[in-house]
Enzyme design. Structure first.
Site, PDB file in Angstrom:
ATOM      1  N   SER A  61       0.738  -1.138  -0.116  1.00  0.00           N
ATOM      2  CA  SER A  61       0.077  -0.028  -0.076  1.00  0.00           C
ATOM      3  C   SER A  61       0.982   1.284  -0.041  1.00  0.00           C
ATOM      4  CB  SER A  61      -1.238  -0.059   1.038  1.00  0.00           C
ATOM      5  OG  SER A  61      -2.026   1.022   1.152  1.00  0.00           O
ATOM      6  N   HIS A  83      -7.867  -5.367  -0.018  1.00  0.00           N
ATOM      7  CA  HIS A  83      -6.593  -4.602   0.229  1.00  0.00           C
ATOM      8  C   HIS A  83      -5.558  -5.610   1.139  1.00  0.00           C
ATOM      9  CE1 HIS A  83      -4.284  -1.127   0.138  1.00  0.00           C
ATOM     10  NE2 HIS A  83      -4.135  -1.102   1.374  1.00  0.00           N
ATOM     11  N   ASP A 111      -9.988  -4.562  -4.237  1.00  0.00           N
ATOM     12  CA  ASP A 111      -9.460  -3.517  -3.372  1.00  0.00           C
ATOM     13  C   ASP A 111     -10.109  -2.484  -3.213  1.00  0.00           C
ATOM     14  OD1 ASP A 111      -7.769  -1.845  -1.990  1.00  0.00           O
ATOM     15  OD2 ASP A 111      -5.939  -2.816  -2.832  1.00  0.00           O
TER      16      ASP A 111
END
Length: 226
Positions: free
Chosen positions: A121, A206, A174
Site C-alpha cells: 500500500s 486490500h 481492493d
C-alpha cells in the site's frame, strides 16, 4: 535531508545462517508498523535464503488512527488525497528511506544491486518513488496494493531515472487503493522502459494472498540470481 529518522526496525535472516548476501527492506502500509510485514519474511526467505530482511517502523505517527494506538505509523499523511499533497509527502519520506538504505548496505558491505524493496500500500507508493531516484540501481521492487506517485518526471525524462525490475500485485476487489492504480502504474513504468511484471487477483481485497507471496518469492529469486 529531513531531521526525522527511522529509529526502529525488525530483522530476520539470513535463513542460510551465513553472512547476508542481499538486503530486503519491507515498507509497511498506513497505520501499520514494521512488525506487520516482517511476518512475511520467513516465506520470502525460502526463495532468498542468503538475504537479511529488515522491516522498519515509518518515522511518523499515523494521523488517521484514534489516540491510544502508539504502534501505528505512516510514511506520509493521507488526510488529503490531493496528488500534490501526496507528492509532497512522499518527497519528504524519500530521503529518510534512502538514508536507511545507505546505512543497511554499509552495515553489510553490499552494493545497491543486492537490495530489494518490498512494499504494501503506502509502502509500495514510497518504494516506487524511492527506487528510481536512489543513488544507484537496486535489484528490484516488489509492490502490493499500491500506486505510483510523482510520475511526471519519469514520463518526461525517463532516461534520468534508474529502472530496476518491478513486480506489482493488486487485488481486483481492493476498496482502499483501486485496482486502476495497478494498471496505471504498469502502463506508465512500462512505457518509460521499466521491466514490469505482476498480476491482479479476482476477489482479493486490500491484502496479500498466498499467490501474491509465491509470485513475490519467485521475483526475489529471479532478481537475486542475476
Amino acid at each position: 535531508m529531513s531531521e526525522n529518522r527511522i529509529t526502529n526496525a525488525y530483522e530476520l535472516g539470513p535463513a542460510s545462517g551465513g553472512a547476508p548476501k542481499q538486503v530486503v527492506i519491507l515498507l509497511h502500509g498506513l497505520g501499520s508498523n514494521g512488525q506487520d510485514l516482517i511476518s512475511l519474511a520467513p516465506y520470502y526467505a525460502k526463495a532468498a535464503p542468503d538475504a537479511i530482511f529488515i522491516s522498519p517502523d515509518a518515522p511518523f505517527a499515523c494521523d488517521m488512527v484514534p489516540a491510544g494506538y502508539p504502534d501505528s505509523y505512516q510514511w506520509f499523511s493521507l488526510q488529503s488525497r490531493d496528488p500534490e499533497d501526496m507528492l509532497a509527502g512522499v518527497k519528504n519520506a524519500a530521503p529518510i528511506v534512502m538514508e536507511f538504505i545507505d546505512k543497511a548496505l554499509e552495515k553489510y558491505g553490499l552494493g545497491a544491486d543486492k537490495l530489494a524493496l518490498i512494499g504494501f500500500s503506502q509502502g509500495t507508493m514510497t518504494s516506487l518513488y524511492v527506487a528510481p531516484r536512489y543513488s544507484d540501481k537496486i535489484a528490484g521492487v516488489l509492490g502490493y496494493s499500491g500506486a505510483l506517485i510523482g510520475e511526471e518526471g519519469i514520463v518526461q525524462d525517463p532516461d534520468e531515472f534508474h529502472k530496476p525490475p518491478v513486480r506489482l500485485i493488486h487485488g481486483e476487489a481492493d476498496d482502499v487503493v483501486d485496482v486502476a492504480a495497478y494498471h496505471h502504474a504498469t502502463e506508465v513504468l512500462g512505457n518509460a522502459g521499466f521491466d514490469i511484471s505482476g498480476h491482479t487477483t479476482p476477489n482479493l481485497t486490500h491484502s496479500i494472498d498466498e499467490a501474491g507471496i509465491e509470485s513475490g518469492s519467485d521475483f526475489l529469486k529471479e532478481i537475486f540470481s542475476k
